[in-house]
Scaffold this active site. Structure first.
Site, mmCIF file in Angstrom:
data_model
loop_
_atom_site.group_PDB
_atom_site.id
_atom_site.type_symbol
_atom_site.label_atom_id
_atom_site.label_comp_id
_atom_site.label_asym_id
_atom_site.label_seq_id
_atom_site.Cartn_x
_atom_site.Cartn_y
_atom_site.Cartn_z
ATOM 1 N N CYS A 119 0.834 -1.205 0.000
ATOM 2 C CA CYS A 119 0.000 0.000 0.000
ATOM 3 C C CYS A 119 0.868 1.253 0.000
ATOM 4 O O CYS A 119 0.470 2.298 -0.528
ATOM 5 C CB CYS A 119 -0.955 -0.003 1.189
ATOM 6 S SG CYS A 119 -0.144 -0.146 2.805
ATOM 7 N N HIS A 169 -1.603 1.215 7.640
ATOM 8 C CA HIS A 169 -2.038 1.096 6.252
ATOM 9 C C HIS A 169 -2.047 2.472 5.610
ATOM 10 O O HIS A 169 -2.442 3.457 6.231
ATOM 11 C CB HIS A 169 -3.447 0.486 6.209
ATOM 12 C CG HIS A 169 -3.998 0.326 4.829
ATOM 13 N ND1 HIS A 169 -3.401 -0.462 3.875
ATOM 14 C CD2 HIS A 169 -5.095 0.884 4.231
ATOM 15 C CE1 HIS A 169 -4.106 -0.405 2.749
ATOM 16 N NE2 HIS A 169 -5.135 0.412 2.937
#
Length: 490
Positions: free
Chosen positions: A150, A444
Site C-alpha cells: 500500500c 495502512h
C-alpha cells in the site's frame, strides 16, 4: 500445463459464461472462473486448488496467501507464448500495431484509432473543446496490493495524477537509451500511465513496477511494510537516474541536476544562510530538494509557538481554530532563524575564528510540485512512536512568505505580510494527500487524489471511492502534494 494454458483459444468462466471480470484459470485443473464475481474463489475453496493465473496480466494468485506471487519463470513463459501467438496471425495494420506494442513491452495491447468523417467535422466546428467532462472517470484505477505494498500504491496514485508528469508521459516524450529497456523505471512508468488512462476500470497489478523498485532500490525489497515517504524519494531518485538519457537530461544548465522531467517538476532550491553573531557576515549555500520535511508539535523537538493565527484569523487560506496547528505554522517554524549555540560554532570567514551563529532556511527556487512531508514517525534511541497531531492544510497555498526574497519581511521569526503576496508564480493548489492509519508497528496507507478541479477520490489499493473536500481536509495528512497554479489546466 502452462504452455497449454497460454494456447487456449476460448476462455470463459465455467460458472457464468463471461469472458471478462478478471478471468483466472486454475493451475491444478481445466477451470476458468471470474475473479470479480469470486467464481474462481468458490472453485479454489471447494477443490482446494489454491493457485490460479490471471489471464489478462499473467500474475499467479495464491488463495492461501490471498495475494499475487511474482514468478520470473512464469513471466518468461508468458512472453514467449505471447510472441508465438502474434506470429501466427495475419499482419493487418491493427495486428502489426498490437504486435509491436507487445514486443516493445508496452503491456496490454491498444488498437490504433483514426477519427471518422463525422468526428473530424465536429472537431473543425469545435476547435476549443479540449476539456474532459467533469464526470469522466478516465485516469481513476485501483491498484492490487501485492503484499504490504500500500505504501507503493498511494505514491503511484499521486504520481499518475501529477498534471505535468501526466502530460509528459501521455505525449510519449521519454526516449529510452538504456541497454536494457526492460530494466528502465521510466519506461515502466510510461506503461503505467497508459494503463491508468486507457479507460479500463479493473484494478491494475503493478508487479513489474514492484520488481524494478526491488532491483534498483534494494533497501525496499521484501514484503515488509515500508515507509511511503522513503519510497517516494527512492522512486524519484531512480526515475531521475534513468531519465538522464532523455534529450532534456543531456541539456544540463545546472551541474547540481540534469534538468530531466523529474528535476523540472520536483526539484527546488533551498537556501541556507549562516550569520556570524560577531561580525554579522553571512555564508549562503543553495541545495536542491525534492520535498520539505516539517516537524510537528508533540515531537521531542521543541515547536515554535503558534502565531499569528491563534486568535481565529485566516492565514494563507487556513482557518485557525484555537490550539490547531496549520501547515503555515510548520513552514514558519521551518524558515525561522535558529541559534546554533555554543556547542556548534562555525569558523567565520570574516572573523577567521570559530564563532556562534544563526542559521535560516528559505526557498530560493520553488519546484512545480511542492511535496511536504509531515514528520509523523519519530525514531530515537529512547523513543519510537507515531505523532498523530492534527495539522490543518489548505486547498490553496501561497509560498511567497517563505521565499528568500521575502526574508526581510520576517523579523526574529515573526511573520509580516509581504508586499508581493499577489505573486501568482508562488501560488499552489493541492492535488494529492497520502495518509497513514494505524501505529508505527502496524498500519495502512491510503491516498486522496484530485481528478478534476473540485472532484476528489479516495484510493485504498484496489478500491476507489468518491470523497468530499471535507474528507480530504479533515484527514490526518502525511504527505501533501501541491502543484503550481499557473501551470495547471483542466
Amino acid at each position: 500445463c502452462l504452455v497449454s494454458l497460454f494456447q487456449a483459444k476460448s476462455c470463459i468462466c465455467h460458472m457464468c459464461g463471461a469472458h471478462l471480470n478478471r478471468l483466472h484459470s486454475c493451475l491444478y485443473c481445466v477451470f476458468f472462473g471470474c475473479f470479480t464475481k469470486k467464481h474462481i474463489h468458490e472453485h479454489a475453496k471447494t477443490k482446494r486448488h489454491n493457485l490460479a493465473i490471471d489471464l489478462l496480466y499473467g500474475g499467479i494468485y495464491c488463495f492461501m496467501c490471498q495475494d499475487y506471487i511474482y514468478d520470473k519463470d512464469m513471466e518468461q513463459i508468458a512472453k514467449e507464448e505471447q510472441r508465438k501467438a502474434w506470429k501466427l496471425q495475419a499482419f493487418t495494420p491493427t495486428v502489426v500495431s498490437h504486435y509491436q506494442c507487445t514486443m516493445t513491452g508496452i503491456g496490454e495491447k491498444y488498437s490504433t484509432w483514426e477519427p471518422t468523417k463525422r468526428e473530424l467535422e465536429l472537431l473543425r466546428h469545435n476547435p476549443k473543446r479540449r476539456k474532459i467532462t467533469t464526470n469522466c472517470t478516465i485516469g481513476l484505477r485501483g491498484l492490487i496490493n501485492l503484499g504490504n505494498t500500500c505504501f507503493m500504491n498511494c505514491i503511484v496514485q499521486a504520481l499518475t495524477h501529477t498534471p505535468l508528469l501526466r502530460d509528459f508521459f501521455l505525449s510519449d516524450r521519454h526516449k529510452c537509451e538504456m541497454q536494457s529497456p526492460s530494466s528502465c523505471l521510466v519506461c515502466e512508468m510510461s506503461t503505467l500511465f497508459q494503463e491508468f488512462y486507457s479507460g479500463h476500470r479493473s484494478p491494475h497489478i503493478p508487479y513489474r513496477l514492484l520488481h524494478l523498485v526491488w532491483t534498483h532500490a534494494r533497501h525496499l525489497a521484501g514484503y515488509e511494510q515500508q515507509d511511503a515517504h522513503e519510497f517516494l524519494i527512492a522512486a524519484l531518485d531512480v526515475l531521475h537516474r534513468h531519465c538522464k538519457g532523455d534529450d532534456n537530461g543531456k541539456k544540463a544548465n545546472n551541474p547540481n541536476h540534469c534538468n530531466c522531467i523529474i528535476d523540472q517538476i520536483f526539484t527546488g532550491g533551498l537556501q541556507s544562510d549562516v550569520t556570524c553573531q560577531v561580525c554579522h557576515g553571512v555564508s549562503t549555500t543553495i541545495d536542491p530538494f525534492w520535498d520539505i520535511s516539517l516537524d510537528l508539535p508533540g515531537s521531542s523537538t521543541p515547536f515554535w509557538p503558534l502565531s499569528p493565527g491563534s486568535d481565529g484569523s485566516v492565514v494563507n487560506g487556513e482557518s485557525h481554530v484555537s490550539g490547531t496547528t496549520t501547515l503555515t505554522d510548520c513552514l514558519r517554524r521551518f524558515t525561522r532563524p535558529e541559534h546554533l549555540g555554543s556547542s556548534a560554532k562555525i569558523k567565520c570567514s570574516g572573523c577567521h575564528s570559530y564563532q556562534e551563529s544563526t542559521k535560516q532556511l528559505t526557498m530560493k527556487k520553488l519546484p512545480i510540485v511542492a511535496c511536504f512531508h509531515l514528520k509523523r514517525f519519530e525514531h530515537s534511541a529512547k523513543l519510537r512512536r507515531k505523532i498523530t497531531t492534527y495539522v490543518s492544510f489548505p486547498l490553496e497555498l501561497d509560498m511567497t512568505p517563505f521565499m528568500a526574497s521575502s526574508k526581510e519581511s520576517r523579523m526574529n521569526g515573526q511573520y509580516q505580510q509581504p508586499t508581493d503576496s499577489l505573486n501568482n508564480d508562488n501560488k499552489y493548489s493541492l492535488f494529492a494527500v497520502v495518509n497513514h492509519q494505524g501505529t508505527l508497528e502496524s498500519g495502512h496507507y491510503t491516498s486522496f487524489i484530485r481528478q478534476h478541479k473540485d472532484q476528489w477520490f479516495k484510493c485504498d489499493d484496489a478500491i476507489i471511492t468518491k470523497a468530499s473536500i471535507k474528507d480530504v481536509l479533515d484527514s490526518e495528512g502525511y504527505l501533501l502534494f501541491y502543484h503550481k497554479q499557473f501551470l495547471e489546466y483542466e
